[in-house]
Scaffold this active site. Structure first.
Site, PDB file in Angstrom:
ATOM      1  N   HIS A 109     -17.730   2.507 -17.821  1.00  7.57           N
ATOM      2  CA  HIS A 109     -17.257   1.127 -18.016  1.00  7.57           C
ATOM      3  C   HIS A 109     -18.311   0.129 -17.545  1.00  7.57           C
ATOM      4  O   HIS A 109     -18.705  -0.783 -18.266  1.00  7.57           O
ATOM      5  CB  HIS A 109     -16.019   0.848 -17.147  1.00  7.57           C
ATOM      6  CG  HIS A 109     -14.748   1.443 -17.650  1.00  7.57           C
ATOM      7  ND1 HIS A 109     -14.252   1.190 -18.894  1.00  7.57           N
ATOM      8  CD2 HIS A 109     -13.851   2.253 -17.041  1.00  7.57           C
ATOM      9  CE1 HIS A 109     -13.103   1.835 -19.041  1.00  7.57           C
ATOM     10  NE2 HIS A 109     -12.837   2.491 -17.923  1.00  7.57           N
ATOM     11  N   HIS A 142     -16.592   8.221 -15.518  1.00  8.89           N
ATOM     12  CA  HIS A 142     -15.725   7.329 -16.295  1.00  8.89           C
ATOM     13  C   HIS A 142     -15.907   5.884 -15.828  1.00  8.89           C
ATOM     14  O   HIS A 142     -16.154   4.988 -16.637  1.00  8.89           O
ATOM     15  CB  HIS A 142     -14.274   7.786 -16.125  1.00  8.89           C
ATOM     16  CG  HIS A 142     -13.268   6.919 -16.801  1.00  8.89           C
ATOM     17  ND1 HIS A 142     -12.605   7.303 -17.931  1.00  8.89           N
ATOM     18  CD2 HIS A 142     -12.809   5.678 -16.505  1.00  8.89           C
ATOM     19  CE1 HIS A 142     -11.774   6.333 -18.294  1.00  8.89           C
ATOM     20  NE2 HIS A 142     -11.876   5.329 -17.446  1.00  8.89           N
ATOM     21  N   GLU A 143     -15.831   5.696 -14.540  1.00 11.96           N
ATOM     22  CA  GLU A 143     -15.924   4.325 -14.019  1.00 11.96           C
ATOM     23  C   GLU A 143     -17.325   3.749 -14.240  1.00 11.96           C
ATOM     24  O   GLU A 143     -17.468   2.587 -14.610  1.00 11.96           O
ATOM     25  CB  GLU A 143     -15.573   4.285 -12.524  1.00 11.96           C
ATOM     26  CG  GLU A 143     -14.125   4.657 -12.201  1.00 11.96           C
ATOM     27  CD  GLU A 143     -13.102   3.818 -12.937  1.00 11.96           C
ATOM     28  OE1 GLU A 143     -13.392   2.654 -13.252  1.00 11.96           O
ATOM     29  OE2 GLU A 143     -12.009   4.349 -13.225  1.00 11.96           O
ATOM     30  N   GLY A 179       0.815  -1.207   0.000  1.00 14.01           N
ATOM     31  CA  GLY A 179       0.000   0.000   0.000  1.00 14.01           C
ATOM     32  C   GLY A 179       0.846   1.253   0.000  1.00 14.01           C
ATOM     33  O   GLY A 179       2.037   1.205   0.301  1.00 14.01           O
ATOM     34  N   GLY A 183       1.887   5.647   4.420  1.00  8.31           N
ATOM     35  CA  GLY A 183       0.932   6.308   5.305  1.00  8.31           C
ATOM     36  C   GLY A 183      -0.433   5.662   5.386  1.00  8.31           C
ATOM     37  O   GLY A 183      -1.318   6.157   6.060  1.00  8.31           O
ATOM     38  N   THR A 184      -0.591   4.532   4.706  1.00  8.93           N
ATOM     39  CA  THR A 184      -1.901   3.891   4.751  1.00  8.93           C
ATOM     40  C   THR A 184      -2.055   3.025   5.998  1.00  8.93           C
ATOM     41  O   THR A 184      -3.107   2.441   6.206  1.00  8.93           O
ATOM     42  CB  THR A 184      -2.147   3.022   3.505  1.00  8.93           C
ATOM     43  OG1 THR A 184      -0.978   2.278   3.224  1.00  8.93           O
ATOM     44  CG2 THR A 184      -2.503   3.880   2.309  1.00  8.93           C
ATOM     45  N   THR A 217       2.584  -0.170   8.907  1.00  6.13           N
ATOM     46  CA  THR A 217       3.303  -0.376  10.163  1.00  6.13           C
ATOM     47  C   THR A 217       2.328  -0.535  11.318  1.00  6.13           C
ATOM     48  O   THR A 217       2.485  -1.403  12.180  1.00  6.13           O
ATOM     49  CB  THR A 217       4.228   0.821  10.440  1.00  6.13           C
ATOM     50  OG1 THR A 217       4.936   1.130   9.248  1.00  6.13           O
ATOM     51  CG2 THR A 217       5.193   0.522  11.544  1.00  6.13           C
TER      52      THR A 217
HETATM   53  P1  ADP Z   1       2.849   3.057   6.545  1.00  4.65           P
HETATM   54  O1  ADP Z   1       3.638   2.078   7.333  1.00  4.65           O
HETATM   55  O2  ADP Z   1       1.827   2.421   5.654  1.00  4.65           O
HETATM   56  O3  ADP Z   1       3.656   4.063   5.796  1.00  4.65           O
HETATM   57  P2  ADP Z   1       2.046   3.926   9.128  1.00  4.65           P
HETATM   58  O4  ADP Z   1       1.506   2.665   9.661  1.00  4.65           O
HETATM   59  O5  ADP Z   1       3.404   4.302   9.545  1.00  4.65           O
HETATM   60  O6  ADP Z   1       1.968   3.921   7.561  1.00  4.65           O
HETATM   61  O7  ADP Z   1       1.025   5.078   9.458  1.00  4.65           O
HETATM   62  C1  ADP Z   1       1.436   6.304   9.977  1.00  4.65           C
HETATM   63  C2  ADP Z   1       0.430   6.842  10.937  1.00  4.65           C
HETATM   64  O8  ADP Z   1      -0.799   7.137  10.278  1.00  4.65           O
HETATM   65  C3  ADP Z   1       0.049   5.862  12.015  1.00  4.65           C
HETATM   66  O9  ADP Z   1       0.917   5.935  13.079  1.00  4.65           O
HETATM   67  C4  ADP Z   1      -1.344   6.306  12.391  1.00  4.65           C
HETATM   68  O10 ADP Z   1      -1.314   7.357  13.313  1.00  4.65           O
HETATM   69  C5  ADP Z   1      -1.889   6.851  11.104  1.00  4.65           C
HETATM   70  N1  ADP Z   1      -2.741   5.866  10.424  1.00  4.65           N
HETATM   71  C6  ADP Z   1      -2.501   5.309   9.223  1.00  4.65           C
HETATM   72  N2  ADP Z   1      -3.492   4.467   8.882  1.00  4.65           N
HETATM   73  C7  ADP Z   1      -4.372   4.470   9.894  1.00  4.65           C
HETATM   74  C8  ADP Z   1      -5.606   3.795  10.134  1.00  4.65           C
HETATM   75  N3  ADP Z   1      -6.130   2.931   9.250  1.00  4.65           N
HETATM   76  N4  ADP Z   1      -6.229   4.035  11.284  1.00  4.65           N
HETATM   77  C9  ADP Z   1      -5.722   4.895  12.183  1.00  4.65           C
HETATM   78  N5  ADP Z   1      -4.566   5.544  12.024  1.00  4.65           N
HETATM   79  C10 ADP Z   1      -3.888   5.367  10.885  1.00  4.65           C
HETATM   80 ZN    ZN Z   2     -11.074   3.494 -17.378  1.00  6.11          ZN
END
Ligand code: ADP
Ligand code: ZN
Length: 632
Positions: free
Chosen positions: A445, A441-442, A220, A223-224, A227
């Protein structure tokens, strides 16, 4: 790789007794060497200061009354002649000679009687004992220091070695994070649930003979929450969490990466069951073929990682989680069964997911009455969890700066501007107009497909930007395995592929870059129809291209004359135009339905195939579908 592995297994036994013994021996050896070196050095210095003479030379000088000073040591006599003693002390040159075989004390007395200044350093009998004692004390002291040093290094991670740097392995006994702290990501959580269960009681699985995955790959955008998810797995399973970044493995000296990997797994084996989390695994797991540029250090580290993963017993309860946002560049060997064979997609959150994330992060923050998190969630399409966490924090800081006790809606809106809209992340946060375009667009399709096939064509439509960079996508129904397609089906597929562009054209009268991938795929399909499948009127059954390496890339090469090739191009173009015309006609006829579904998608951001079909069926029941005149 193979011979290496045998070694590792030997080293890897985490038997507690061996290491301390090792380090004691090391410390002892080093101490002895240092002491020997020290005394040799002392000797050498002393010898270079004095000139060596024979004993009879000394005796002659003594008898001639030329001596000024004599120092009697345990192993030699050092003396200064009157001639030298008269010189400036900085240029005085003393001599030394061996001890006489007779009684040294007698000699000393004799010298004193002659008026020579005599110093007796260690001439007594107990001098030897004193010397030994001093050595023992010195050795003991040094040994203690060395022992302490080696022990410190050992516990820092690097196995009883000197000159190895500290490993950047972070170990948390308890992460304190659970799935409650991770908003949304239900599919990912579900996939990880099994791993948690496994860590809870491995016996349940091993009793049946089931092999559990040793690793899973979290895929992903940054920031998703990859971790966070990994930590939550450790938290839920209540096991220690090791984390290291892939780039930590490779940014050091040659050979360090591999030893760091070995060390990581050794440490983990000691506290298993546990989770090992490798962030940015693409830094070490990059494909070993040269296309993406790799080097031998990275390769060595990767090999070590592979053999460690193969090496540990699944029943031990070590689970490796790795994160990447570029799964396509990973070495195929990493993804083989028994390694990181599970792929868990961690997508950008949709509206509900963003709302939940905001809720999680505002749990501990005082919000004023006017706060409407849903509005914020709506405004932040495309933002990831980290953005939202940051947004909430900025808002709280702003409230503090302005001396308020609670965060209000304005704080949130303003920090949205600074955190998300103001950064380069903007490209993943769509403007309203872009969102409309993507939605139409979607739906274009999906609607073309639904109306043509009279069955549910898609399982999901979303306008949440995808990890791969697509702004929205339509997830096709997993079709039952199909080996043959009819010409009709392929033509329907062509219409579906250009349906997105057709919707843009019909509704907005504009063309966007978003259709690039669709067009590429449609063109490739049309070309295959003409050159390989014998499905064009113009060329009939003649094949104009052959597949050369069916099992490699499946690429086809034209094998016809130049004129024929030009003809093929025209035929491909004709097929595409035909499909595009059909798609536009269908969407124009069903414009109301297209609007209705698109608006619904705009609000919900993700809709299921069932929801789509509900609209389509309702429409079909209202007025019988007009006869369409598609050829065939
Ligand atoms: P990645 O490892 O995918 O780059 P992280 O896990 O380090 O992202 O996410 C960074 C911060 O963003 C987390 O510490 C948290 O505070 C916030 N965060 C990201 N996704 C979520 C989520 N689904 N729910 C709550 N907080 C999230
Ligand atoms: Zn398309």
């Amino acid at each position: 790789m193979e011979p290496n592995r045998g070694n590792d297994n030997n080293n890897k036994k985490p038997d507690g007794g061996e290491r301390p013994k090792n380090s004691i021996v090391t410390a002892l050896l080093i101490t002895v060497v240092i002491v020997l070196l020290f005394s040799w050095l002392l000797n050498a210095v002393e010898s270079s200061q004095y000139t060596q003479t024979r004993y009879d030379e000394f005796k002659q000088a003594m008898d001639a009354g030329q001596l000024a000073e004599v120092l009697i040591k345990s192993d030699r006599i050092v003396y200064l002649t009157k001639e030298e003693a008269a010189k400036d002390p900085s240029v005085q040159k003393a001599c030394y000679t061996g001890l006489p075989s007779g009684n040294v004390m007698e000699l000393a007395n004799e010298l004193e009687a002659m008026g020579v200044k005599v110093d007796k350093e260690i001439v007594e009998d107990n001098s030897l004992i004193m010397m030994i004692l001093s050595y023992v004390v010195m050795i003991g002291g040094l040994f203690l220091v060395m022992n302490m040093l080696t022990k410190r290094m050992g516990s820092d991670g690097m196995m009883g070695g000197f000159g190895k740097s500290k490993a950047k392995v972070y170990m948390e006994k308890q992460t304190g994070v659970t799935f409650k702290d991770v908003a949304g990501q239900d599919e990912a959580k579900e996939s990880l649930q099994e791993i948690i269960d496994f860590l809870h009681n491995p016996q349940k699985y091993t009793a049946i003979g089931a092999k559990l995955p040793k690793g899973a790959l979290l895929v992903g955008s940054p920031g998703t929450g990859k971790t966070l998810l990994a930590k939550a797995v450790a938290g839920e399973a209540n096991v220690p969490f090791f984390s290291i970044s892939g780039s930590d493995f490779v940014e050091m000296f040659v050979g360090m990466g591999a030893s760091r990997v070995r060390d990581l797994f050794q440490q983990a084996a000691k506290v298993a069951p546990c989770i090992i989390f490798i962030d940015e695994i693409d830094a070490v797991g990059r494909s070993r073929d040269t296309r993406y540029g790799s080097n031998s250090e990275q390769e060595q580290t990767l090999n070590q990682l592979l053999s460690e993963i193969d090496g540990f017993e699944p029943s031990k309860g070590i689970v490796c989680l790795a994160a990447t946002n570029r799964p396509e560049i990973l070495d195929k060997a990493l993804l083989r069964p028994g390694r990181f064979d599970r792929r868990i997609i961690v997508d950008r959150p949709n509206l509900q997911g963003r709302l939940d994330t905001l809720k999680v992060h505002t749990r501990k923050i005082k919000l004023s009455e006017d706060v409407d998190l849903r509005k914020i969630a709506q405004a932040t399409a495309g933002a990831v969890g980290a953005d939202l966490a940051n947004l909430v924090n900025e808002a709280a800081l702003r409230a503090v700066r302005q001396g308020r006790k609670a965060v209000n809606q304005e704080d949130l809106l303003v920090s949205f501007e600074t955190v998300i809209a103001g950064t380069e992340k903007k490209n993943t946060v769509l403007t309203d107009m872009e969102k409309r375009l993507v939605a139409y667009h979607e739906v274009g399709h999906a609607l073309v497909a639904a109306l043509e096939k009279h069955s549910q064509p898609v399982s999901k439509i979303t306008i949440v930007p995808h990890t791969s960079g697509a702004l929205g996508y339509t997830m096709q129904m997993p079709e039952e395995e199909k080996f043959l397609s009819t010409a009709d089906e392929l033509r329907t597929e062509l219409r579906t592929l250009v349906g997105g562009r057709a919707a843009e054209q019909v509704v907005f009268g504009i063309q966007t870059t978003g259709a690039a991938n669709d067009i590429q795929r449609a063109t490739a399909l049309a070309r295959n129809m003409v050159t390989q499948y014998g499905m064009s009127e113009r060329f009939g059954l003649m094949t104009t291209a052959t597949v050369q390496n069916q099992y490699l890339d499946g690429q086809a090469y034209m094998d016809c004359s130049q004129e024929t090739a030009a003809g093929v191009d025209q035929e491909v173009m004709r097929l595409l135009e035909e499909a595009y015309g059909d798609a536009k006609r269908i969407l124009t006829q069903k414009r109301a339905l297209l609007d209705e579904i698109s608006e619904f998608l705009l609000v919900k951001e993700t809709i299921t195939g069932d929801e789509l079909m509900a609209y389509v069926n309702a429409d079909a029941n209202q007025l019988p579908e007009p006869e369409r005149t598609t050829e065939e």
